[in-house]
Design a protein around this motif. Sequence first.
Motif: not given
Length: 222
Positions: A17-25, A205-222
């Motif tokens: 929640y403190d990092t990103c309220r949208l991610k918390f939701k 490093f967020c798994q929702f980066n592709s949804i929120c920012n249209k940027q993809f990350i490696s699953i290894d970052c999770l």
Amino acid sequence: MSDFKNIQFSQSSIDTYDTCRLKFKKIYIDNIKWSKDDQNFGSEFHLLAQRYYIGIDEQLEQGRPDYMLLNNLKKFLKREKNMYPEYNIKYKDEEMSLIAKVDLIKIEKEKIIIYDWKTNKSKFNRSKMEKSYQTKIYLHNVAEKFNISPNDISLIYYNPRFDNYVKIDYSDNDHKYNKMELKDKIVGIKNERDFKQKIGKHCSFCQFNSICNKQFISIDCL
């Protein structure tokens, strides 16, 4: 507040929640999760530690990355009676529901010690750890669950990479202030109505980066 009826707040959820309220939701209200979210080196080491403290001795090859870490842990804290690995401690009242997922707890007649394993590649920052929600929730829940004075409770963080630990003692005053702070924090989260996205380095490093920012990350970052 109906969205929060079934949520047990943890250190992880509050930090999210403190990092990103949208991610918390997305994670805790919409219940969107990936199957690999919790599969990393740290979780594998925690499994080895759990198996050791329930009486299973793993014979690891010396070339494995966790060989030295497990050996350091065994030297630091030998297996004894009254030790309970992966112990969940819950607390609930009218305002908040808290869960502490403890790596190991040692329960004696007049003393309780909580242990938490860290495998970070950075050394401990004592001040930061004392102020963390993990510390506050762990100590709070143990004090509430067991018939023991907060003065007889302590929390030890141990990092087998550096064979180093930090011990945090508890007190009656600490417990009083922790309870007030945790209640205020959770009531504030429950009253939140606008779960805005917070953009920062954490997005990489967020798994929702592709949804929120249209940027993809490696699953290894999770």
